[in-house]
Design an enzyme around this catalytic site. Sequence first.
Site, PDB file in Angstrom:
ATOM      1  CB  CYS A  41       1.922  -3.324   2.268  1.00  0.00           C
ATOM      2  SG  CYS A  41       0.152  -3.613   2.138  1.00  0.00           S
ATOM      3  CB  SER A  43      -1.761  -0.185   3.371  1.00  0.00           C
ATOM      4  OG  SER A  43      -2.845  -1.018   3.061  1.00  0.00           O
ATOM      5  CG  HIS A  46      -3.568   3.405  -0.152  1.00  0.00           C
ATOM      6  ND1 HIS A  46      -4.323   3.731  -1.242  1.00  0.00           N
ATOM      7  CD2 HIS A  46      -3.721   2.067   0.004  1.00  0.00           C
ATOM      8  CE1 HIS A  46      -4.906   2.643  -1.724  1.00  0.00           C
ATOM      9  NE2 HIS A  46      -4.551   1.613  -0.987  1.00  0.00           N
ATOM     10  CG  HIS A  62       1.310  -1.887   7.274  1.00  0.00           C
ATOM     11  ND1 HIS A  62       1.753  -1.197   6.180  1.00  0.00           N
ATOM     12  CD2 HIS A  62       0.468  -2.821   6.806  1.00  0.00           C
ATOM     13  CE1 HIS A  62       1.191  -1.680   5.092  1.00  0.00           C
ATOM     14  NE2 HIS A  62       0.405  -2.684   5.438  1.00  0.00           N
ATOM     15  CB  CYS A 167       0.041  -6.823   5.911  1.00  0.00           C
ATOM     16  SG  CYS A 167      -1.244  -5.816   5.113  1.00  0.00           S
TER      17      CYS A 167
END
Length: 364
Positions: A41, A43, A46, A62, A167
């Site tokens: 993902c 995220s 990041h 996650h 997610c």
Amino acid sequence: MTISSRAAVHRGGSSLEITQIEVAAPGPGTALVRLGASGVCGSDRHVLDGEWEMPSPTVMGHEGAGVVEAIGEGVEDVAVGDHVVLSWFYPCRRCTACLSGRAFVCTGSRSEECLLPDGSTPLSENGTPVYPYLAVGSMSEYTVVPESAAVKIPSDVPFEVASLLGCSVSTGVGAVVNDAMVAPGRSAVVVGTGGVGLSIIMGLNLVGAHPIIAVDLSEEKLAIARRFGATHSVISGPDSQEQIRSITGGGADYAFEAIGRKDTIESLPGLLVRGGTAVLVGLPPADQTINFDGLALAEGGIRIVGSNYGSTVPGRDFPRLAALYLAGKLPVDELISDRIRLDQVNEAFEAMRRGERARSVIVF
Ligand code: APR
Ligand code: ZN
């Protein structure tokens, strides 16, 4: 008794190391999960790119789903053999928000610290603690999560699909259904059509929004967006605002940002009609200030809505999303562009940085 697990570990730097870690037996209130799949993902990226601080070393991932292998003392909501979707924001079930049915703004969760409710981490490496990203750590063959982070879904949902319910799909569909509450026939723009943006389009299609305008830098992503129900697509550039205003006859009712970039977030009010709603789904780097023209917002009656995890209540929303998928109403399979092995995860992040691939999913 601990078990050994192959995992993708972040130790700082932009790539992950594939290595063996140890996973503790599940303590009270937690469950040991054998992962079936984990999405890759935005995220996670990041963190790899140093945009957010996290405890280190970290087992990334996650967005996961798997099978419950063992449960700790007192666990009642899941049993051994259950297929579960993992939540990266586990509700504490005790704070005022949780007690009010608003688990998505729980104040007692320790997910963001990458810790279990008792402040421990279930993962280690030669006796040294390793942290599961957002208390999930799904880029590992096994993990241990709090009971409230493992939600049972029907076993006929494939793991690859189930992982994405955890997610991108819940974030995107939830932004439309739970946060913006878009009504049929209202117009919407989605800026950024990666896994999250495409999930927003799925949600808009589900509720009958029209027209649905996709905006991205990549023609490849826009072609996928049209397959997901976008009625129009616009290449991001200096004249995209004008194109959107022309398609919608003066501006859209809703504008979603699903990248996390300062400039694209700041562009949202300019895409809206008076009374329109800007929905901030993409997560910018830490400490980034976003500027809006206050007079234009007030005069235009523009609403700015922050949307985190689609305001998902895991126990309510994951089974609903699974049911919608099984009923053929959410084309989650088409979100999966690449099924990869754990040791191919760094290539997946590279492709993501180039703006390629809808969603890479690690299959265990
Ligand atoms: N204009 C338009 N589109 C852009 C731009 C731009 N300036 N820059 C990047 N994009 C597009 C990329 O081409 C890609 O299709 O944005 C998309 C981002 O998708 P992914 O990298 O796959 O990220 P995703 O997993 O969808 O997450 C997006 O949502 O939940 C948050 O943390 C997550 O901030 C991240 C965001
Ligand atoms: Zn995510």
